[in-house]
Design an enzyme around this catalytic site. Structure first.
Site, PDB file in Angstrom:
ATOM      1  N   SER A  63      -4.774   2.422  13.745  1.00  0.00           N
ATOM      2  CA  SER A  63      -5.522   3.679  13.704  1.00  0.00           C
ATOM      3  C   SER A  63      -5.870   4.130  15.110  1.00  0.00           C
ATOM      4  CB  SER A  63      -6.820   3.502  12.898  1.00  0.00           C
ATOM      5  OG  SER A  63      -7.665   4.620  13.029  1.00  0.00           O
TER       6      SER A  63
ATOM      7  N   SER B 123       0.267   5.729  -2.671  1.00  0.00           N
ATOM      8  CA  SER B 123      -0.350   7.051  -2.480  1.00  0.00           C
ATOM      9  C   SER B 123      -0.344   7.403  -0.998  1.00  0.00           C
ATOM     10  CB  SER B 123      -1.791   7.080  -3.004  1.00  0.00           C
ATOM     11  OG  SER B 123      -2.632   6.241  -2.226  1.00  0.00           O
ATOM     12  N   GLY B 124      -0.624   8.667  -0.694  1.00  0.00           N
ATOM     13  CA  GLY B 124      -0.812   9.105   0.680  1.00  0.00           C
ATOM     14  C   GLY B 124       0.334   8.759   1.609  1.00  0.00           C
ATOM     15  N   ILE B 125      -0.001   8.177   2.756  1.00  0.00           N
ATOM     16  CA  ILE B 125       0.979   7.841   3.782  1.00  0.00           C
ATOM     17  C   ILE B 125       2.024   6.863   3.249  1.00  0.00           C
ATOM     18  CG2 ILE B 125       1.285   6.651   5.985  1.00  0.00           C
ATOM     19  CD1 ILE B 125      -1.513   7.734   6.772  1.00  0.00           C
ATOM     20  N   GLY B 126       1.587   5.849   2.512  1.00  0.00           N
ATOM     21  CA  GLY B 126       2.520   4.853   1.990  1.00  0.00           C
ATOM     22  C   GLY B 126       3.537   5.459   1.043  1.00  0.00           C
TER      23      GLY B 126
ATOM     24  N   GLY C 265       0.844  -1.193   0.000  1.00  0.00           N
ATOM     25  CA  GLY C 265       0.000   0.000   0.000  1.00  0.00           C
ATOM     26  C   GLY C 265       0.874   1.236   0.000  1.00  0.00           C
ATOM     27  N   GLY C 266       1.835   1.273  -0.934  1.00  0.00           N
ATOM     28  CA  GLY C 266       2.802   2.372  -0.961  1.00  0.00           C
ATOM     29  C   GLY C 266       2.657   3.305  -2.135  1.00  0.00           C
TER      30      GLY C 266
ATOM     31  N   TYR D 225     -14.480  -1.485  10.670  1.00  0.00           N
ATOM     32  CA  TYR D 225     -13.140  -0.907  10.481  1.00  0.00           C
ATOM     33  C   TYR D 225     -12.378  -0.868  11.807  1.00  0.00           C
ATOM     34  CZ  TYR D 225      -9.572   2.660   9.548  1.00  0.00           C
ATOM     35  OH  TYR D 225      -8.379   3.356   9.432  1.00  0.00           O
TER      36      TYR D 225
END
Length: 248
Positions: free
Chosen positions: A137, A16-19, A13-14, A150
């Site tokens: 989270s 976009s965003g944080i990744g 999960g790299g 979630y």
């Protein structure tokens, strides 16, 4: 010396965003980086941004065969893994009374089952002394309306970090979680106008003691801490970066 000099890092999960921010920082700190995601276009764009010999792989964390293929390619390209960041996840928000089995299964397949088997299947490819980091989270600590599935999935991976750390002590493999609060990422713009996205972000920021959303770069610094020897005494722990949302 750079904190991840010559280390092999895989960020699931790299793209976009944080990744993506984490991939950039790891590469700047000397790591050989592999990123994964489900969208080839965004992966290709991310690889271009990160540069430094980074590779990008189309992979679906909910597909166990896809996970095997990913690790095989990383092994052939870079060798064994020193840092594994399991960052893939989805949020399907809906009132508990309206939540469907399909919504539940989709959430669980990615947020818990996918994380569980991503780490299990990585074991033969991890160097002894590796650092495994799971994105949890702030919802682990506080109840938020319409996030039952979630939140439960994130609580599950928080627990997983403890039990896996205990099981992997003989290999000196540390498993920790990083728990972000609301972060300003492109996810707010998906399926929304700019006005709607800004309204959502403003609403979320109003409920955070810091009175703002976090940035992907701030969270990336947390991942770097957990990936590097700076945190070598941290085992089965949690780094909470949420602007005080869960604790104040």
């Amino acid at each position: 010396m750079k904190k991840l000099h010559n280390k092999v890092a895989v960020i699931i999960g790299g793209n976009s965003g944080i990744g993506l921010a984490t991939a950039k920082l790891f590469a700047q700190q000397g790591a050989k980086v592999a990123i994964t995601g489900r969208n080839k276009k965004t992966i290709d764009e991310a690889v271009f941004e990160v540069a430094n010999g980074t590779i990008g792989l189309v992979s679906d964390i909910s597909d166990l065969n896809s996970i095997d293929s990913t690790y095989g390619t990383v092994k052939d390209t870079f060798g064994k893994i020193d840092v594994l960041v399991v960052n893939a996840g989805i949020l399907i928000a809906a009132p508990f009374a309206d939540y469907t089995e399909e919504m539940f299964d989709q959430t669980n397949d990615i947020n818990f089952k996918g994380v569980f088997f991503s780490i299990q299947k990585a074991l033969p490819h991890l160097n002894d002394g590796a650092s495994v980091i799971i994105t949890a989270s702030t919802v682990v600590h506080k109840g938020f309306v319409s996030t039952a599935a979630y939140s439960a999935s994130k609580a599950a991976v928080r627990s997983l970090a403890r039990t896996l750390s205990a099981e992997l002590l003989d290999r000196n493999i540390r498993v920790n979680v990083l728990s972000p609060g609301p972060i300003d990422t492109p996810i707010f713009s998906r399926g929304a106008t700019e006005e709607q996205a800004n309204a959502t972000k403003t609403h979320l920021a109003s409920g955070i003691p810091a009175k703002r959303l976090g940035t992907s770069e701030e969270i990336a610094e947390g991942f770097l801490y957990l990936a590097s020897d700076d945190s070598k005494f941290m085992i089965g722990g949690e780094l909470l970066l949420d602007g005080g949302a869960a604790t104040l």
